[in-house]
Design a protein around this motif. Structure first.
Motif, PDB file in Angstrom:
ATOM      1  N   ALA A  54      68.046 -37.903 139.671  1.00 31.82           N
ATOM      2  CA  ALA A  54      67.757 -37.766 141.069  1.00 31.82           C
ATOM      3  C   ALA A  54      69.178 -37.681 141.876  1.00 31.82           C
ATOM      4  O   ALA A  54      69.828 -38.673 142.090  1.00 31.82           O
ATOM      5  N   ASP A  55      69.501 -36.349 142.130  1.00 31.73           N
ATOM      6  CA  ASP A  55      70.739 -36.259 142.536  1.00 31.73           C
ATOM      7  C   ASP A  55      70.478 -36.290 144.142  1.00 31.73           C
ATOM      8  O   ASP A  55      70.359 -35.150 144.991  1.00 31.73           O
ATOM      9  N   LEU A  56      70.850 -37.325 144.841  1.00 28.89           N
ATOM     10  CA  LEU A  56      70.617 -37.715 146.495  1.00 28.89           C
ATOM     11  C   LEU A  56      71.144 -36.725 147.110  1.00 28.89           C
ATOM     12  O   LEU A  56      70.974 -36.004 148.095  1.00 28.89           O
ATOM     13  N   ASN A  57      72.561 -36.513 146.908  1.00 32.96           N
ATOM     14  CA  ASN A  57      73.433 -35.554 147.679  1.00 32.96           C
ATOM     15  C   ASN A  57      72.996 -34.053 147.712  1.00 32.96           C
ATOM     16  O   ASN A  57      72.900 -33.629 148.600  1.00 32.96           O
ATOM     17  N   ALA A  58      72.697 -33.708 146.395  1.00 32.51           N
ATOM     18  CA  ALA A  58      72.103 -32.352 146.273  1.00 32.51           C
ATOM     19  C   ALA A  58      70.825 -31.919 147.111  1.00 32.51           C
ATOM     20  O   ALA A  58      70.432 -31.017 147.460  1.00 32.51           O
ATOM     21  N   GLU A  59      69.946 -33.192 147.282  1.00 31.41           N
ATOM     22  CA  GLU A  59      68.856 -33.134 147.952  1.00 31.41           C
ATOM     23  C   GLU A  59      68.973 -33.193 149.529  1.00 31.41           C
ATOM     24  O   GLU A  59      68.009 -33.354 150.191  1.00 31.41           O
ATOM     25  N   PHE A  61      70.500 -36.072 151.096  1.00 28.70           N
ATOM     26  CA  PHE A  61      70.231 -37.599 151.725  1.00 28.70           C
ATOM     27  C   PHE A  61      71.705 -38.063 152.156  1.00 28.70           C
ATOM     28  O   PHE A  61      72.700 -37.813 151.995  1.00 28.70           O
ATOM     29  N   ASN A  62      71.475 -38.635 153.406  1.00 26.85           N
ATOM     30  CA  ASN A  62      72.538 -39.168 154.245  1.00 26.85           C
ATOM     31  C   ASN A  62      72.431 -40.523 154.138  1.00 26.85           C
ATOM     32  O   ASN A  62      71.857 -41.289 154.572  1.00 26.85           O
ATOM     33  N   PRO A  63      73.619 -41.450 153.245  1.00 27.86           N
ATOM     34  CA  PRO A  63      73.514 -42.701 153.050  1.00 27.86           C
ATOM     35  C   PRO A  63      73.800 -43.490 154.204  1.00 27.86           C
ATOM     36  O   PRO A  63      73.559 -44.840 154.170  1.00 27.86           O
ATOM     37  N   CYS A  65      72.874 -43.021 157.360  1.00 20.53           N
ATOM     38  CA  CYS A  65      71.773 -43.013 158.422  1.00 20.53           C
ATOM     39  C   CYS A  65      70.468 -43.316 157.607  1.00 20.53           C
ATOM     40  O   CYS A  65      69.614 -43.732 158.288  1.00 20.53           O
ATOM     41  N   GLY A  66      70.593 -43.182 156.268  1.00 28.50           N
ATOM     42  CA  GLY A  66      69.396 -43.689 155.799  1.00 28.50           C
ATOM     43  C   GLY A  66      68.262 -42.584 155.766  1.00 28.50           C
ATOM     44  O   GLY A  66      67.054 -42.862 155.682  1.00 28.50           O
ATOM     45  N   GLN A  67      68.558 -41.121 156.344  1.00 30.03           N
ATOM     46  CA  GLN A  67      67.857 -40.232 156.692  1.00 30.03           C
ATOM     47  C   GLN A  67      68.183 -39.028 155.636  1.00 30.03           C
ATOM     48  O   GLN A  67      69.225 -38.729 155.438  1.00 30.03           O
ATOM     49  N   TRP A  68      67.357 -38.063 155.737  1.00 27.72           N
ATOM     50  CA  TRP A  68      67.670 -36.857 154.942  1.00 27.72           C
ATOM     51  C   TRP A  68      68.272 -35.778 155.968  1.00 27.72           C
ATOM     52  O   TRP A  68      67.842 -35.768 157.063  1.00 27.72           O
ATOM     53  N   ARG A  69      69.236 -35.202 155.614  1.00 22.82           N
ATOM     54  CA  ARG A  69      69.914 -34.305 156.615  1.00 22.82           C
ATOM     55  C   ARG A  69      69.255 -32.917 156.628  1.00 22.82           C
ATOM     56  O   ARG A  69      68.322 -32.501 155.586  1.00 22.82           O
ATOM     57  N   THR A  70      69.165 -32.414 157.724  1.00 22.92           N
ATOM     58  CA  THR A  70      68.374 -31.086 157.799  1.00 22.92           C
ATOM     59  C   THR A  70      69.246 -29.833 157.934  1.00 22.92           C
ATOM     60  O   THR A  70      70.241 -30.011 157.953  1.00 22.92           O
TER      61      THR A  70
END
Length: 70
Positions: A54-59, A61-63, A65-70
């Motif tokens: 699970a590559d959060l940066n590639a998906e 994810f903004n650590p 803000c705790g939210q997903w980048r758009t």
């Protein structure tokens, strides 16, 4: 398939394999952290365990803000 509790965290099936989820969140895919995650996953796979990354940066994810980048 019968499952039982193991002495390790998680559960193992009767043949001893455990699904391994590796979580990575680093902006540089060539970082030491990414290399360590890759090595860990290779060794787990060589040991007969199914692995998943699970590559959060590639998906996106903004650590901070705790939210997903758009």
């Amino acid at each position: 398939m019968k499952w039982r509790r193991s002495s390790a965290i998680g559960c193992r099936n009767k043949v001893g394999s455990m699904h391994v989820l590796t979580i990575l969140d680093h902006p540089n895919p060539k970082s030491f952290t990414a290399a360590a995650a890759e090595h860990f996953m290779q060794r787990a796979h060589a040991g007969g365990h199914p692995v998943e990354l699970a590559d959060l940066n590639a998906e996106g994810f903004n650590p901070l803000c705790g939210q997903w980048r758009t």
